[in-house]
Design a protein around this motif. Structure first.
Motif: not given
Length: 250
Positions: A40-57
């Motif tokens: 949270r403090r370092t500005g990371h966005t935690v994604l679901s694997l469905d969101q990960v897949l959509a991003g990688l595609r």
């Protein structure tokens, strides 16, 4: 290049003392909370694997500091210890269940000198799903797939998917190779079974060049501080060995 750091956890709970071996199996609860706070403090966005897949595609744009959280084996302490922290930060996560051992224990660790721990039951997996977390498959019996014959590989992947779908009443789209053990036969079996993603233990970040059915992850070990997890995400981005990819994904 866009990338996602997929973190690999196993157990989260009361593990204040240094384990003699297999330390990637354990994460002390206060350290786990500190690691989530660090994201949270370092500005990371935690994604679901469905969101990960959509991003990688390339279907959506990945945020610059993308992370996904995965938990192997579906231990009861995921529900008891990890879930309250994840809810505190409103983080999604995927937990991989061994379909043939629901409500049992992880006896596969006994030859490694570890004490077995309880695994979530079907009812507990449904509770986890109702809380908004993703349940994925971790085979039927937790074998080293690369050491199995091809029919056994297919059976482990197909049967576990069907068992969990019957338990949960919804599609199970995500898979994890036990021990990270996989070969091209296993990756192709994951495709044939209809999984959307599958994760390995290859230590690096995931990029659009990866096969979605052999995604790398970064293990979080018992001794890792929040700072160490941050450092591993920053530096562990070159694989130690060539990833296994289907010909269509090369």
């Amino acid at each position: 290049m866009s990338r996602v750091h997929i973190l690999m956890y196993h157990r989260v709970g009361d593990f204040p003392h240094r384990m003699p071996s297999h330390r990637a199996q354990y994460c002390h609860l206060p350290r786990f909370r500190a690691q989530m706070q660090m994201l949270r403090r370092t500005g990371h966005t935690v994604l679901s694997l469905d969101q990960v897949l959509a991003g990688l595609r390339g279907e959506v744009t990945l945020p610059p500091r993308a992370v996904a959280l995965t938990f192997d084996d579906a231990y009861v302490d995921f529900l008891e210890c990890a879930v309250p922290v994840l809810q505190e930060f409103d983080y999604p996560a995927t937990v991989y269940a061994v379909a043939g051992l629901l409500g049992g224990q992880n006896d596969w660790v006994v030859p490694e000198g570890l004490t077995p721990a309880p695994l979530m039951s079907a009812a507990q997996l449904r509770e986890v799903q109702a809380l908004g977390f993703t349940v994925g498959s971790h085979t039927v019996s937790h074998p080293r797939l690369a050491q199995c014959d091809t029919p056994r590989i297919r059976q482990e992947l197909v049967d576990s998917k069907h068992i969990l779908e019957d338990v949960l009443g919804c599609p199970v789209n995500h898979f994890c190779y036990p021990y990270g053990s996989h070969d091209l036969r296993a990756v192709e079996a994951a495709a044939e079974a209809g999984y959307h993603t599958a994760t390995t233990c290859l230590r690096t970040s995931a990029t659009p060049a990866d096969d979605p059915l052999s995604l790398p992850r970064k293990a979080v070990s018992q001794g890792n501080t929040a700072l160490r997890v941050w450092w591993n995400m920053l530096t562990q981005n070159t694989p130690r060995s060539a990833p296994i990819r289907r010909p269509t994904c090369r």
